[in-house]
Every structure is written in C-alpha cells, then in structure tokens.
Write an enzyme that holds these catalytic residues in place. Structure first.
Site: not given
Length: 151
Positions: A22-23
């Site tokens: 994720s980011d």
C-alpha cells in the site's frame, strides 16, 4: 504504482503468497502532491497552504499473487480548520509533522485540525480496507472469503 512495486517486491521473495502493498498520496488544494516536510519551516508552509482548505488523500493497495495482480484505491476529502499564527506554532510543537506529508497525523492530535472529513478512517490510515476486502475475498483470503466476490 508504489503500492504495486512494494507488493511485487515482497511477492518475488515469497512466491505462492498473497501479498498486499500500500501507499498513499496527499494532493494539496492547488493540485500539487505534498511531500514529507524536511524541517519545521517546510511543515509551516504546508500547514499554511492547507489551513481553511480541502485536500485530497488517496490510498492505494495492490494485491499480488499466483492469480495475478489487482489494485484498488480510495479517496478521502479533508477540510482543515483555519489556523491563526499561534495555533500554527502550537501544532508544529506537536512534532507530528515529522515524516508526514501534509505535516499532520490525523490519527493522533491532527484530528483536531479538521472541520470535515468525507471518507473512511482506513483510507486515512493508509490502507483502503473497504475496497480491499472484496478483492481479497475473491482470492479466498479473509473470514468471509467463501461468500465474497470482487466488485
């Protein structure tokens, strides 16, 4: 792209696993992407640009496994309260600006900076969980996996 790169990197070391990367990115009111401030002055500049305005937080998650790759994203709109000079300095004294794009940590004292939030807490924390759960369920991952399908 960063979420997918992270998931691919971990999957390469753990073939057969289902990997989530994720980011997130914070889009300033002027449309530019906020970086993490390098010092107190940069944090002050970011907070001034955000005070009294709405910003957009986008969190993405990439799922990589033997069944291919999927990417999901979720968006939150955050409207910050106006801040006078004294309030701005007090917020900077919290030191929550360190390591945080936008110079705040919503999940800590930063929540006090906002008048309105349109979106979910999972997205603010960096993982668009509500969008991610059905995709994982379609891959057989999670407590309700047998009853879920991808959207």
């Amino acid at each position: 792209a960063l979420a997918l790169a992270k998931a691919r990197h971990v999957f390469a070391a753990h073939p057969g696993a289902v990997v989530v990367g994720s980011d997130q990115v914070l889009v300033m009111p002027d449309g530019t992407v906020a970086g993490k401030p390098w010092d107190r002055d940069a944090a002050r500049d970011q907070l001034r640009a955000l005070a009294g305005r709405t910003q957009t937080l986008i969190s993405a998650a990439a799922i990589v496994g033997d069944h291919g790759e999927d990417v999901v994203a979720s968006v939150v709109k955050l409207t910050m309260r106006p801040l006078n000079a004294a309030q701005l300095e007090e917020v900077l004294d919290w030191n929550e600006w360190e390591g945080n794009a936008g110079s705040f940590a919503y999940e800590l004292r930063g929540v006090h900076l906002f008048d309105d939030v349109d979106g979910d807490m999972f997205t603010i924390q960096g993982l668009p969980l509500l969008a991610l759960i059905p995709v994982l369920g379609a891959r057989g991952v999670g407590p309700l996996a047998s009853r879920m399908s991808a959207r």
